[in-house]
Design an enzyme around this catalytic site. Structure first.
Site, PDB file in Angstrom:
ATOM      1  CG  HIS A 155     -62.939  12.261  83.479  1.00 39.52           C
ATOM      2  ND1 HIS A 155     -63.431  11.930  82.245  1.00 39.52           N
ATOM      3  CD2 HIS A 155     -64.022  12.387  84.280  1.00 39.52           C
ATOM      4  CE1 HIS A 155     -64.764  11.841  82.318  1.00 39.52           C
ATOM      5  NE2 HIS A 155     -65.131  12.111  83.535  1.00 39.52           N
ATOM      6  CD  GLU A 212     -70.820  20.826  82.503  1.00 43.87           C
ATOM      7  OE1 GLU A 212     -71.478  20.987  81.456  1.00 43.87           O
ATOM      8  OE2 GLU A 212     -70.703  19.717  83.056  1.00 43.87           O
TER       9      GLU A 212
HETATM   10  C1  LIG Z   1     -69.582  17.895  80.490  1.00 44.09           C
HETATM   11  C2  LIG Z   1     -69.580  16.916  81.597  1.00 44.09           C
HETATM   12  N1  LIG Z   1     -70.071  17.273  82.793  1.00 44.09           N
HETATM   13  C3  LIG Z   1     -70.086  16.396  83.807  1.00 44.09           C
HETATM   14  C4  LIG Z   1     -69.606  15.127  83.648  1.00 44.09           C
HETATM   15  C5  LIG Z   1     -69.629  14.143  84.819  1.00 44.09           C
HETATM   16  N2  LIG Z   1     -70.646  13.124  84.572  1.00 44.09           N
HETATM   17  C6  LIG Z   1     -70.319  11.998  83.928  1.00 44.09           C
HETATM   18  S1  LIG Z   1     -71.628  11.080  83.617  1.00 44.09           S
HETATM   19  C7  LIG Z   1     -72.671  12.142  84.356  1.00 44.09           C
HETATM   20  C8  LIG Z   1     -74.126  11.851  84.373  1.00 44.09           C
HETATM   21  C9  LIG Z   1     -74.660  11.732  82.996  1.00 44.09           C
HETATM   22  O1  LIG Z   1     -75.937  11.226  82.999  1.00 44.09           O
HETATM   23  P1  LIG Z   1     -76.661  10.743  81.691  1.00 44.09           P
HETATM   24  O2  LIG Z   1     -76.328  11.636  80.555  1.00 44.09           O
HETATM   25  O3  LIG Z   1     -78.076  10.604  82.018  1.00 44.09           O
HETATM   26  O4  LIG Z   1     -76.019   9.327  81.357  1.00 44.09           O
HETATM   27  P2  LIG Z   1     -75.888   8.035  82.269  1.00 44.09           P
HETATM   28  O5  LIG Z   1     -74.627   8.192  83.035  1.00 44.09           O
HETATM   29  O6  LIG Z   1     -77.086   7.959  83.131  1.00 44.09           O
HETATM   30  O7  LIG Z   1     -75.780   6.907  81.308  1.00 44.09           O
HETATM   31  C10 LIG Z   1     -71.975  13.213  84.865  1.00 44.09           C
HETATM   32  C11 LIG Z   1     -72.567  14.315  85.638  1.00 44.09           C
HETATM   33  C12 LIG Z   1     -69.065  14.800  82.394  1.00 44.09           C
HETATM   34  N3  LIG Z   1     -68.527  13.598  82.159  1.00 44.09           N
HETATM   35  N4  LIG Z   1     -69.079  15.688  81.379  1.00 44.09           N
END
Ligand SMILES: Cc1ncc(C[n+]2csc(CCOP(=O)(O)OP(=O)(O)O)c2C)c(N)n1
Lengths: 329, 333
Positions: free
Chosen positions: B129, B60
């Site tokens: 959230h 971000e």
């Molecule tokens: C700082 C932040 N940015 C965006 C999000 C929205 N978000 C939640 S999970 C996710 C994907 C994360 O992927 P990863 O770290 O690979 O974990 P996975 O969900 O695949 O287990 C996103 C973009 C968030 N929760 N926190």
């Protein structure tokens, strides 16, 4: 399993299998409950990734600390948080492991040193550094284990935390669950260098890749890492390669990947793999497997019934848990 | 006149901007292949290509900062932050760079950037959230803060924001995306920095914006059935704040009820109350009342979440108390 360098007993393999089945079936029930609107909010399933939390947890003892993400039902279950407490939390009940305040993304159980589901990507890594720092300062011989997805690797907090962990030589086990997608963003669109373990190596951490679909490999790598950490070798990093079989959350239409890709990965799934190995090596009877599944289903039924019957918190309590004591104004 | 959803209105605004100005591009997490976390940008990748619909990694601070840089460099970026809580990771770039570069360069640097973000509670998404931080951003000189609460504003405010030479933040309440409404026939809507009276009335002014506007309108309708004539002021833009319209409304109705989803202390509702105390005290026939979010991080459990947010019956009840002048001693909570 051929790659297994650890000596594992039949009983232990059965235990690992049962833990993975528990997580899988628990979450499948959650999907049903979600469609019935008993569970609300975001629901992120760990389907396909069970071997990681189950394998890693074998290397931890009750004094060690665990931190995880919003995709943490499996970690909570494998850590020993009672299924009833987790299910009640998903129902938003007062008896839930976070009192109904957290829900699926924020399971906490400090009595088991389970420091939560954190729903800010990479948000738990600095906390892990701090917990480990406190242990080091107070000369407690424990490990802090922090789970996160590969998406977290792009955040500044990941880099800051790894640097601090090594700089201060802290007893942390970083577990990266690389399921190749951050929501809909494929690894190639996330990372300029897709060898994630190398990033940790660059900061001076002992770092390696394991097959995250192979629970015994995960356990073996974690055991070695934890032994080294307990002996003062500083932070370790394990990249577990895996795949999530279902959508990111319940809202995902999965426009970003093909069903044939999903099917290919499913063939390598952690439960299928271990079951297949046990069967072909005559280490499990069909009746044993069936009994295992039935026991799991009974546990889930009981957890659901318990959650259904549990009370919700009275509204008067709304202002609690903001401070140690409710504010007087 | 056609019925569309807020989601489609926000999307149509982006399609228009991308079509009309080659400097405009959209970047953010999952805006492309996934189709947008709340499906606002669904299909845009196919229509405009990966050069202009850019999926960013989870970075971000990095991509918001890059948006600021690109704006300085002559582009017109629309940066999407998935949820307001994640914008906190980019707060440094927004406040220390976007909001200050013009001033600290002695007027040499312009940052014509638009940041869109989803916000607000109501979906049981719990404490990381669900928040409403528009007041936090509205605190900062150098930023402009828009919060559309009508279909027309959802459709047309982006255009005005992109035409602005300064950084503009647009909030999109998650509970609005699926709501539908009638699209105004023309894009000739009020300038972005003006508050708009959505319903005229003589007895009491409800002052609100964004995700609470529809609740205020519903409350006004119910009060109407009880024989009261309620005015609803939609602020639309929280910085700069159109104080004149607020004061003007209260000058006519003599009663002000502020509805704000975010926490009561030190926020937008406090700013509006202070404005009334400073500039409209003698027009007031009753103490200002505020219906705000209860001061807890948003709880998961449905009944607790609902109880922590302004709801229509509460607005009606407060208004009736004010109208009947059975004003209780001002509450302290
Ligand atoms: C700082 C932040 N940015 C965006 C999000 C929205 N978000 C939640 S999970 C996710 C994907 C994360 O992927 P990863 O770290 O690979 O974990 P996975 O969900 O695949 O287990 C996103 C973009 C968030 N929760 N926190």
């Amino acid at each position: 399993m051929s790659s297994n360098k650890l000596h594992v007993s039949r009983e232990h393999l059965h235990f690992l299998l049962k833990q993975m089945i528990r997580i899988r079936r628990f979450e499948e029930r959650c999907v049903t409950l979600y469609s019935e609107e008993k569970i609300r909010g975001f629901l992120h399933l760990y389907n396909g990734e069970e071997a990681i939390s189950v394998g890693v947890m074998q290397a931890l003892n009750s004094q060690d600390a665990v931190l995880a993400t919003y995709r943490e039902h499996g970690h909570a279950l494998a850590r020993g948080v009672p299924m009833n407490d987790i299910m009640a939390e998903m129902f938003g009940k007062q008896t839930g492991c976070s009192g109904g305040r957290g829900g699926s993304m924020h399971l906490f159980d400090i009595s088991r040193r389970f420091f939560g589901g954190n729903a800010i990507v990479a948000g738990a890594l600095p906390l892990a550094v701090g917990l480990a720092l406190a242990d080091k300062m107070q000369q407690r011989p424990v490990v802090t284990c922090c789970f996160f997805g590969e998406g977290a690797v792009a955040e500044g907090e990941f880099h800051e935390s790894l640097n601090l962990a090594k700089l201060w030589q802290l007893p942390i086990l970083f577990i990266c669950e690389n399921n190749r997608y951050a929501m809909g963003n494929a690894l190639e669109l996330e990372e300029s260098n897709q060898n994630i373990y190398l990033k940790a190596a660059n900061y001076g951490l002992a770092s390696q890749v394991v097959d995250g679909m192979n629970v015994v490999d995960v356990e073996a790598a974690s055991q070695l890492a934890c032994t080294a950490i307990r002996n003062g070798a500083g932070p370790h990093f394990i990249e577990c390669q895996t795949y999530r079989f279902r959508g990111h959350s319940m809202f995902d239409t999965q426009l970003y990947r093909s069903s044939s890709e999903i099917d290919e990965w499913k063939k390598m799934g952690p439960i299928i793999q271990l079951t297949h190995w046990l069967k072909s090596n005559h280490q499990i009877e069909a009746e044993e497997l069936q009994a295992m599944e039935q026991a799991v289903d009974r546990e889930i039924d009981a957890a659901v019934a318990d959650a259904e019957n549990a009370a919700v918190e009275p509204l008067e309590g709304l202002l609690t848990h903001v401070y140690a004591e409710a504010p007087h104004e | 006149m056609s019925e569309i959803s807020f989601r489609d209105a926000f999307k149509a605004a982006m399609v228009e901007a991308l079509t009309e100005d080659s400097r405009v591009f959209l970047m953010g997490e999952d805006v492309g292949h996934y189709g947008g976390c709340y499906a606002v940008s669904k299909g845009l990748l196919d229509d405009f290509g990966a050069q202009r619909i850019i999926d960013t990694p989870l970075s971000e601070s990095g991509f918001v900062g890059a948006g600021i840089g690109a704006a300085i460099g002559g582009m017109r970026p629309i940066v999407e932050i998935m949820t307001v809580n994640f914008s906190l990771l980019a707060l440094d770039q927004i406040i220390n760079n976007a909001a200050t570069l013009r001033h600290m360069s002695g007027g040499q640097v312009s940052v014509p950037l638009v940041i869109r973000m989803a916000c607000g509670a109501g979906k049981q998404l719990a404490a990381q959230h669900s928040h409403s931080f528009e007041g936090l951003y509205a605190h900062v000189p150098g930023l402009k803060v828009l919060y559309p609460g009508t279909i027309g504003d959802a459709r047309y405010m982006l255009k005005m924001a992109l035409a602005d030479p300064d950084p503009v933040i647009i909030f999109e309440h998650v509970m609005l995306y699926n709501q539908t409404g009638t699209l105004p026939e023309t894009d000739n809507i009020a300038p972005m920095e003006k508050a708009v009276i959505r319903k005229t009335g003589t007895d009491l002014s409800i002052i609100t914006w964004g995700g609470c506007l529809y609740k205020a309108m519903q409350a006004a309708e119910q009060l109407e059935e009880q024989g009261y004539n309620i005015e609803v002021v939609d602020l639309r833009c929280l910085r700069p704040l159109d104080r004149d319209t607020i004061i003007d409304s209260v000058r006519r109705t003599h009663k002000a009820l502020i509805v704000d989803e975010s926490w009561k202390s030190v926020g937008m509702s406090a700013e509006i109350s202070a404005t009334l105390a400073e500039q409209a005290l003698w027009y007031l026939d009753a103490p200002v009342r505020r219906i705000c979010g209860i001061e807890v991080p948003t709880p998961y459990a449905d009944h607790l979440e609902k109880a922590s947010l302004p709801q229509v019956p509460q607005i009606v009840e407060a208004a009736v108390q004010m109208l009947q002048s059975t004003i209780p001693t001002p509450e302290v909570k």
